[in-house]
Every structure is written in structure tokens, then in C-alpha cells.
Design a protein around this motif. Structure first.
Motif, mmCIF file in Angstrom:
data_model
loop_
_atom_site.group_PDB
_atom_site.id
_atom_site.type_symbol
_atom_site.label_atom_id
_atom_site.label_comp_id
_atom_site.label_asym_id
_atom_site.label_seq_id
_atom_site.Cartn_x
_atom_site.Cartn_y
_atom_site.Cartn_z
ATOM 1 N N ASP A 114 0.800 -1.222 0.000
ATOM 2 C CA ASP A 114 0.000 0.000 0.000
ATOM 3 C C ASP A 114 0.836 1.275 0.000
ATOM 4 O OD1 ASP A 114 -2.165 -1.693 0.021
ATOM 5 O OD2 ASP A 114 -2.742 -1.275 2.081
ATOM 6 N N GLY A 115 2.160 1.131 -0.051
ATOM 7 C CA GLY A 115 3.043 2.295 -0.122
ATOM 8 C C GLY A 115 3.063 3.132 1.144
ATOM 9 N N LEU A 116 2.874 2.481 2.288
ATOM 10 C CA LEU A 116 2.855 3.201 3.566
ATOM 11 C C LEU A 116 4.185 3.048 4.297
ATOM 12 C CD1 LEU A 116 -0.610 1.924 4.847
ATOM 13 C CD2 LEU A 116 -0.104 4.211 3.977
ATOM 14 N N THR A 117 4.625 4.108 4.944
ATOM 15 C CA THR A 117 5.769 3.987 5.848
ATOM 16 C C THR A 117 5.261 3.444 7.176
ATOM 17 O OG1 THR A 117 5.532 6.179 6.840
ATOM 18 C CG2 THR A 117 6.864 6.028 4.803
ATOM 19 N N GLN A 118 6.179 3.019 8.023
ATOM 20 C CA GLN A 118 5.782 2.574 9.363
ATOM 21 C C GLN A 118 5.087 3.710 10.099
ATOM 22 O OE1 GLN A 118 9.631 1.276 10.731
ATOM 23 N NE2 GLN A 118 9.164 -0.868 10.273
ATOM 24 N N GLY A 119 5.574 4.920 9.935
ATOM 25 C CA GLY A 119 4.955 6.084 10.571
ATOM 26 C C GLY A 119 3.553 6.356 10.058
ATOM 27 N N ASP A 120 3.367 6.230 8.740
ATOM 28 C CA ASP A 120 2.039 6.427 8.145
ATOM 29 C C ASP A 120 1.038 5.442 8.736
ATOM 30 O OD1 ASP A 120 3.040 8.353 6.352
ATOM 31 O OD2 ASP A 120 3.304 6.889 4.726
ATOM 32 N N LEU A 121 1.423 4.167 8.762
ATOM 33 C CA LEU A 121 0.533 3.127 9.273
ATOM 34 C C LEU A 121 0.231 3.356 10.748
ATOM 35 C CD1 LEU A 121 -1.085 0.563 8.888
ATOM 36 C CD2 LEU A 121 1.028 -0.746 9.255
ATOM 37 N N ALA A 122 1.250 3.686 11.512
ATOM 38 C CA ALA A 122 1.066 3.938 12.941
ATOM 39 C C ALA A 122 0.054 5.066 13.166
ATOM 40 C CB ALA A 122 2.404 4.284 13.589
ATOM 41 N N GLU A 123 0.189 6.117 12.402
ATOM 42 C CA GLU A 123 -0.717 7.259 12.531
ATOM 43 C C GLU A 123 -2.156 6.871 12.194
ATOM 44 O OE1 GLU A 123 -1.197 11.542 10.387
ATOM 45 O OE2 GLU A 123 0.831 10.980 11.015
ATOM 46 N N ARG A 124 -2.310 6.086 11.150
ATOM 47 C CA ARG A 124 -3.665 5.676 10.733
ATOM 48 C C ARG A 124 -4.383 4.835 11.776
ATOM 49 N NH1 ARG A 124 -4.245 4.180 4.385
ATOM 50 N NH2 ARG A 124 -3.326 6.086 3.571
ATOM 51 N N ILE A 125 -3.634 4.018 12.519
ATOM 52 C CA ILE A 125 -4.296 3.137 13.485
ATOM 53 C C ILE A 125 -4.124 3.589 14.933
ATOM 54 C CG2 ILE A 125 -4.317 1.132 11.965
ATOM 55 C CD1 ILE A 125 -1.928 0.048 13.507
ATOM 56 N N GLY A 126 -3.431 4.710 15.128
ATOM 57 C CA GLY A 126 -3.339 5.291 16.466
ATOM 58 C C GLY A 126 -2.373 4.618 17.414
ATOM 59 N N VAL A 127 -1.230 4.158 16.869
ATOM 60 C CA VAL A 127 -0.183 3.579 17.705
ATOM 61 C C VAL A 127 1.137 4.260 17.375
ATOM 62 C CG1 VAL A 127 -1.348 1.327 17.892
ATOM 63 C CG2 VAL A 127 0.335 1.700 16.066
ATOM 64 N N THR A 128 2.189 3.896 18.082
ATOM 65 C CA THR A 128 3.510 4.453 17.789
ATOM 66 C C THR A 128 4.164 3.680 16.646
ATOM 67 O OG1 THR A 128 4.693 3.020 19.329
ATOM 68 C CG2 THR A 128 3.803 5.098 20.216
ATOM 69 N N ARG A 129 5.130 4.308 16.026
ATOM 70 C CA ARG A 129 5.899 3.629 14.977
ATOM 71 C C ARG A 129 6.599 2.401 15.556
ATOM 72 N NH1 ARG A 129 10.742 2.996 12.852
ATOM 73 N NH2 ARG A 129 11.779 4.276 14.392
ATOM 74 N N GLN A 130 7.029 2.505 16.803
ATOM 75 C CA GLN A 130 7.713 1.379 17.442
ATOM 76 C C GLN A 130 6.795 0.159 17.549
ATOM 77 O OE1 GLN A 130 10.979 1.241 18.039
ATOM 78 N NE2 GLN A 130 10.653 -0.913 18.541
ATOM 79 N N THR A 131 5.493 0.386 17.730
ATOM 80 C CA THR A 131 4.538 -0.728 17.760
ATOM 81 C C THR A 131 4.529 -1.436 16.408
ATOM 82 O OG1 THR A 131 3.164 0.335 19.430
ATOM 83 C CG2 THR A 131 2.110 -1.351 18.075
ATOM 84 N N ILE A 132 4.566 -0.671 15.330
ATOM 85 C CA ILE A 132 4.589 -1.262 13.989
ATOM 86 C C ILE A 132 5.884 -2.043 13.786
ATOM 87 C CG2 ILE A 132 4.510 -0.806 11.504
ATOM 88 C CD1 ILE A 132 1.852 -0.256 13.093
ATOM 89 N N VAL A 133 6.995 -1.483 14.223
ATOM 90 C CA VAL A 133 8.290 -2.176 14.126
ATOM 91 C C VAL A 133 8.209 -3.519 14.856
ATOM 92 C CG1 VAL A 133 10.709 -2.111 14.860
ATOM 93 C CG2 VAL A 133 9.655 -0.069 13.862
ATOM 94 N N SER A 134 7.671 -3.509 16.067
ATOM 95 C CA SER A 134 7.562 -4.741 16.862
ATOM 96 C C SER A 134 6.626 -5.753 16.207
ATOM 97 C CB SER A 134 7.074 -4.420 18.272
ATOM 98 O OG SER A 134 8.022 -3.638 18.961
#
Length: 69
Positions: free
Chosen positions: A14-34
Motif C-alpha cells: 500500500d506504499g505506507l511507511t511505518q509512521g504512516d501506518l502507525a498514525e492511521r491506526i493510532g499507535v507508535t511507529r515502534q509498535t509497527i516495528v515490533s
């Protein structure tokens, strides 16, 4: 048994960065990394939010895997 996921694959699709995805679902980028590393098992609410963003059923994002597979 372990829970695996396709978050990184779907995020890239979907061409999303970890930060983009985190923002969309209301979590931190670190949550996406984990999540992507497999070191974090999400809550049901988080899994449903990811399914909504990716327009995929939860079962196609998260799945059980026998150890050693």
C-alpha cells in the motif's frame, strides 16, 4: 505455536511507511516495528484496525504457525 503476520508485506503493497501506518491506526511507529518483527502480539482491536486499513480479513494478516516451520 507462534503468531505470524503479513503487516510489512501489506504496508509495502500500500506504499505506507511505518509512521504512516502507525498514525492511521493510532499507535507508535515502534509498535509497527515490533509487529513486523513478530515480537508483539496485537490486541483484537489493533488487529481489526489493521484489517480495516489494509481492506483484508484479519485471518489473512495474522495466522498461527507451528514452531519449526
Amino acid at each position: 505455536m507462534a503468531i505470524r503476520n503479513r503487516v510489512k508485506e501489506l504496508r509495502a503493497r500500500d506504499g505506507l511507511t511505518q509512521g504512516d501506518l502507525a498514525e492511521r491506526i493510532g499507535v507508535t511507529r515502534q509498535t509497527i516495528v515490533s509487529l513486523e518483527k513478530g515480537s508483539y502480539t496485537p490486541s483484537l482491536l489493533l488487529a481489526l484496525n489493521l484489517a480495516e486499513v489494509f481492506k483484508e480479513p484479519v485471518e489473512s494478516i495474522f495466522f498461527k504457525e507451528e514452531m519449526g516451520e
